[in-house]
Design an enzyme around this catalytic site. Structure first.
Site, PDB file in Angstrom:
ATOM      1  N   LYS A 173       0.818  -1.227   0.000  1.00 36.50           N
ATOM      2  CA  LYS A 173       0.000   0.000   0.000  1.00 36.50           C
ATOM      3  C   LYS A 173       0.847   1.271   0.000  1.00 36.50           C
ATOM      4  O   LYS A 173       0.357   2.335  -0.325  1.00 36.50           O
ATOM      5  CB  LYS A 173      -0.988  -0.009   1.157  1.00 36.50           C
ATOM      6  CG  LYS A 173      -0.394   0.195   2.501  1.00 36.50           C
ATOM      7  CD  LYS A 173      -1.499   0.398   3.524  1.00 36.50           C
ATOM      8  CE  LYS A 173      -0.856   0.605   4.883  1.00 36.50           C
ATOM      9  NZ  LYS A 173      -1.689   1.038   5.908  1.00 36.50           N
ATOM     10  N   VAL A 203       8.968  -0.991   6.050  1.00 37.80           N
ATOM     11  CA  VAL A 203       9.621  -0.114   7.031  1.00 37.80           C
ATOM     12  C   VAL A 203      11.138  -0.237   6.926  1.00 37.80           C
ATOM     13  O   VAL A 203      11.863   0.755   6.872  1.00 37.80           O
ATOM     14  CB  VAL A 203       9.145  -0.484   8.461  1.00 37.80           C
ATOM     15  CG1 VAL A 203      10.007   0.179   9.524  1.00 37.80           C
ATOM     16  CG2 VAL A 203       7.679  -0.088   8.628  1.00 37.80           C
ATOM     17  N   GLY A 248      11.513   7.185  25.616  1.00 34.89           N
ATOM     18  CA  GLY A 248      11.741   5.757  25.390  1.00 34.89           C
ATOM     19  C   GLY A 248      13.207   5.501  25.063  1.00 34.89           C
ATOM     20  O   GLY A 248      13.648   5.810  23.965  1.00 34.89           O
ATOM     21  N   GLY A 249      13.928   4.945  26.036  1.00 34.01           N
ATOM     22  CA  GLY A 249      15.372   4.702  25.850  1.00 34.01           C
ATOM     23  C   GLY A 249      15.640   3.324  25.288  1.00 34.01           C
ATOM     24  O   GLY A 249      16.542   2.622  25.727  1.00 34.01           O
ATOM     25  N   GLY A 250      14.838   2.924  24.282  1.00 34.26           N
ATOM     26  CA  GLY A 250      15.055   1.625  23.629  1.00 34.26           C
ATOM     27  C   GLY A 250      15.985   1.769  22.437  1.00 34.26           C
ATOM     28  O   GLY A 250      16.638   2.807  22.239  1.00 34.26           O
ATOM     29  N   GLY A 291       7.701   2.073  21.171  1.00 35.38           N
ATOM     30  CA  GLY A 291       7.271   0.765  20.670  1.00 35.38           C
ATOM     31  C   GLY A 291       6.408   0.896  19.433  1.00 35.38           C
ATOM     32  O   GLY A 291       6.126   2.009  18.970  1.00 35.38           O
ATOM     33  N   ARG A 292       6.018  -0.257  18.886  1.00 33.35           N
ATOM     34  CA  ARG A 292       5.230  -0.260  17.643  1.00 33.35           C
ATOM     35  C   ARG A 292       4.047  -1.203  17.798  1.00 33.35           C
ATOM     36  O   ARG A 292       4.119  -2.176  18.549  1.00 33.35           O
ATOM     37  CB  ARG A 292       6.141  -0.693  16.479  1.00 33.35           C
ATOM     38  CG  ARG A 292       7.314   0.272  16.297  1.00 33.35           C
ATOM     39  CD  ARG A 292       8.194  -0.100  15.124  1.00 33.35           C
ATOM     40  NE  ARG A 292       7.520  -0.017  13.855  1.00 33.35           N
ATOM     41  CZ  ARG A 292       7.514   1.054  13.051  1.00 33.35           C
ATOM     42  NH1 ARG A 292       8.126   2.155  13.415  1.00 33.35           N
ATOM     43  NH2 ARG A 292       6.891   1.029  11.888  1.00 33.35           N
ATOM     44  N   ALA A 299      14.172  -7.348  11.289  1.00 34.42           N
ATOM     45  CA  ALA A 299      14.049  -7.661   9.870  1.00 34.42           C
ATOM     46  C   ALA A 299      14.488  -9.101   9.576  1.00 34.42           C
ATOM     47  O   ALA A 299      13.847  -9.804   8.792  1.00 34.42           O
ATOM     48  CB  ALA A 299      14.882  -6.679   9.063  1.00 34.42           C
ATOM     49  N   HIS A 303      44.565 -13.090  12.586  1.00 37.50           N
ATOM     50  CA  HIS A 303      45.150 -12.029  13.395  1.00 37.50           C
ATOM     51  C   HIS A 303      45.674 -10.925  12.483  1.00 37.50           C
ATOM     52  O   HIS A 303      46.220 -11.235  11.430  1.00 37.50           O
ATOM     53  CB  HIS A 303      46.312 -12.584  14.224  1.00 37.50           C
ATOM     54  CG  HIS A 303      46.992 -11.537  15.045  1.00 37.50           C
ATOM     55  ND1 HIS A 303      46.423 -11.027  16.197  1.00 37.50           N
ATOM     56  CD2 HIS A 303      48.179 -10.887  14.869  1.00 37.50           C
ATOM     57  CE1 HIS A 303      47.241 -10.114  16.697  1.00 37.50           C
ATOM     58  NE2 HIS A 303      48.320 -10.008  15.913  1.00 37.50           N
TER      59      HIS A 303
END
Ligand SMILES: Cc1cc2nc3c(=O)[nH]c(=O)nc-3n(C[C@H](O)[C@H](O)[C@H](O)COP(=O)(O)OP(=O)(O)OC[C@H]3O[C@@H](n4cnc5c(N)ncnc54)[C@H](O)[C@@H]3O)c2cc1C
Length: 494
Positions: A54, A60, A199-201, A291-292, A340, A464
């Site tokens: 759509k 996203v 929101g500290g996410g 959040g979502r 994702a 290394h």
């Protein structure tokens, strides 16, 4: 002959179809990571597929999530490295042309979304733009933004991959100008002087630190819970918190936003701190990242009785089936970690099950990649989870400050940490905080996926000098034999 003015979108673009009255093996609703993976895999398996979107192809992740955010974050880290490069003999000023940076970011997005369109074409996936409204378990209509029906579709199976949208706070409604979600935050055209993040996410901190590193943007973070990046091992989070403090960020934990007043230039936010004090902060923007919520409304799921959980996400089994046998759901709309790569795999599982293969989702080893500064990446159990289920543990750590590659890159901040069962040595979890940890974690994911032990990782020869040696040395440390640090004797559990 049709003149140019009368050409419709599907005529200009051979990938866009009008599917009127067609029947498909599968209708895929939403073209984000879950949807496009499902559609392409179905095409590979010889199924006829209609993918309906759509908004924009790629969902996203490609348009307003993973890719644009990582493009901007990459530049912010580059800028920071150059600005802090005087020890390495780099002198000089860096200036950032934000509109140009945004244009470059958009060109990356466009390249990837065009790539998806081309891959769909290669795999004979038909694409249609519009909103799907399911009519019954075999039929749907595709509707334009104006509400007209573009086409009717019959399908044998449907894959719902409609994703999520940002949650709005009742006392802090998005206005798209001063009170913004991550979508607008990734498209700012003038350097922000200050941002208050609610929101500290993951999303709030990634975007906030990106602007702080680019422009010295002052950050105020208001988080309801008692730590930043809730759910992540606090030992790893501490390294990021220290860096936030170095950037001058003010962090308010256990604090709650009460309201805000906007003007044309700024927004004043009132919040209550953990001591019950009322505070006011004025900032250029308020980024609300709390959040979502799943996109399950308006596409007709109720008509066919698709079951949702208490938070509105679609319930699925390991084969990504909903309670309606020919209806599948994948990606963020099914809840769990909103990632994702989880959506990618779920899309593939649904496609393979539709094609009659015996695929199942197994989420024992899903990595989490957090693109803060420095990055955090984890897989498997956290230390807290492993301890709480009573495992007798061996824990190993290896600091980047003891890694030759980290020092040679001036990236000495951070460490790798491994958690394993003491008796068998089986690895239960890994956490890495530091440069490139989101790349490094894949080795740890494979180790857990393959049921590897500490010994397996410690005996594996690592090139290394690389940061990946830190993973090997953390396993060696758990076994008391890391070469480049002092190994402390381990008790029953550490
Ligand atoms: C700022 C940000 C940064 C992120 N960074 C990362 C990261 O670094 N790594 C990571 O793993 N994840 C990241 N994520 C999460 C990631 O974007 C999501 O997990 C992923 O996009 C989910 O894919 P999806 O296919 O489930 O849904 P989405 O990507 O949300 O796509 C769903 C699509 O369905 C369409 N749609 C909805 N309803 C209909 C309908 N009725 N008809 C037709 N189409 C419809 C929508 O327009 C949308 O295009 C980030 C998210 C954000 C917001």
């Amino acid at each position: 002959m049709i003149s140019n003015e009368h050409k419709t979108k599907e005529m200009e673009d051979p990938l866009v179809t009008n599917s009127k009255d067609s029947e498909f093996d599968a209708l895929v609703i939403g073209s984000g990571p879950g949807g496009y993976h499902s559609a392409i895999r179905l095409g590979q398996l010889g199924k006829s597929v209609l993918l309906v979107e759509k908004e924009k192809l790629g969902g996203v992740c490609l348009n307003v999530g993973c890719i644009p955010s990582k493009a901007l974050i990459t530049v912010s880290k580059l800028v920071k490295r150059v600005r802090n490069g005087s020890r390495m003999g780099i002198n000089g000023q860096v200036s950032i042309d934000l509109p140009k940076l945004q244009d470059w970011k958009q060109s990356v997005v466009n390249q990837l979304t065009n790539g998806i369109a081309a891959l769909c074409k290669l795999n004979k996936v038909q694409i249609e733009y519009g909103t799907v409204r399911i009519k019954n378990s075999r039929e749907a209509e595709v509707v334009s933004k104006e509400g007209t029906v573009i086409s009717n579709v019959s399908f044998r199976n449907a894959v719902i991959a409609t994703g999520t949208e940002p949650i709005e706070l009742p006392n802090l409604k998005f206005d798209g100008r001063r009170v913004i979600s991550s979508t607008e935050a990734l498209d700012i055209r003038e350097p922000p002087r200050s941002i208050l993040i609610v929101g500290g996410g993951v999303i709030g901190l990634e975007i906030g630190m990106m602007y702080a590193n680019l422009f010295g943007t002052h950050l105020t973070i208001v988080e309801l819970l008692d730590q930043l990046l809730p759910g992540t091992d606090p030992e790893l989070v501490n390294v990021v918190s220290r860096n936030l403090q170095r950037l001058g960020a003010q962090i308010f934990l256990k604090s709650r936003v009460k309201g805000a007043k906007q003007s044309d230039e700024s927004v004043n936010v009132e919040f209550e701190t953990q001591d019950g004090d009322s505070r006011n902060v004025t900032a250029d923007y308020v980024l609300v990242s709390v959040g979502r919520r799943p996109n399950t409304k308006g596409c007709g799921l109720e008509k066919i009785g698709v079951e949702l959980d208490a938070r509105g996400f679609i319930k699925v089994d390991k084969k990504m089936r909903t309670n309606v046998p020919n209806i599948f759901a994948v990606g963020d709309v099914t809840g769990g970690p909103l990632l994702a790569h989880k959506a990618f795999k779920e899309g593939i599982v649904a496609a393979e099950v539709i094609a009659g293969l015996s695929s199942e989702a197994d989420w024992t080893a899903v990595p989490f990649a957090i693109f803060t500064d420095p990055e955090i990446a984890t897989v498997g159990m956290t230390h807290g989870e492993a301890t709480s289920i009573g495992n007798n543990l061996l824990v190993g750590r290896f600091p980047f400050s003891a890694s030759g590659k980290a020092l040679a890159s001036e990236e000495r901040e951070g460490f790798a940490k491994v958690i394993a069962e003491k008796e068998s040595g089986r690895i239960l979890g890994f956490g890495i905080v530091g440069s490139e940890s989101t790349e490094l974690i894949s080795e740890a994911v494979l180790a857990i996926e393959m049921g590897a032990s500490l010994e397996d990782v410690s005996l594996t020869v690592h090139p290394h000098p690389t940061l990946s040696e830190s993973i090997m040395e953390s396993a060696e440390n758990a076994l008391g034999k890391a070469i480049h640090i002092q190994n402390k004797p381990q008790g029953k559990s550490k």
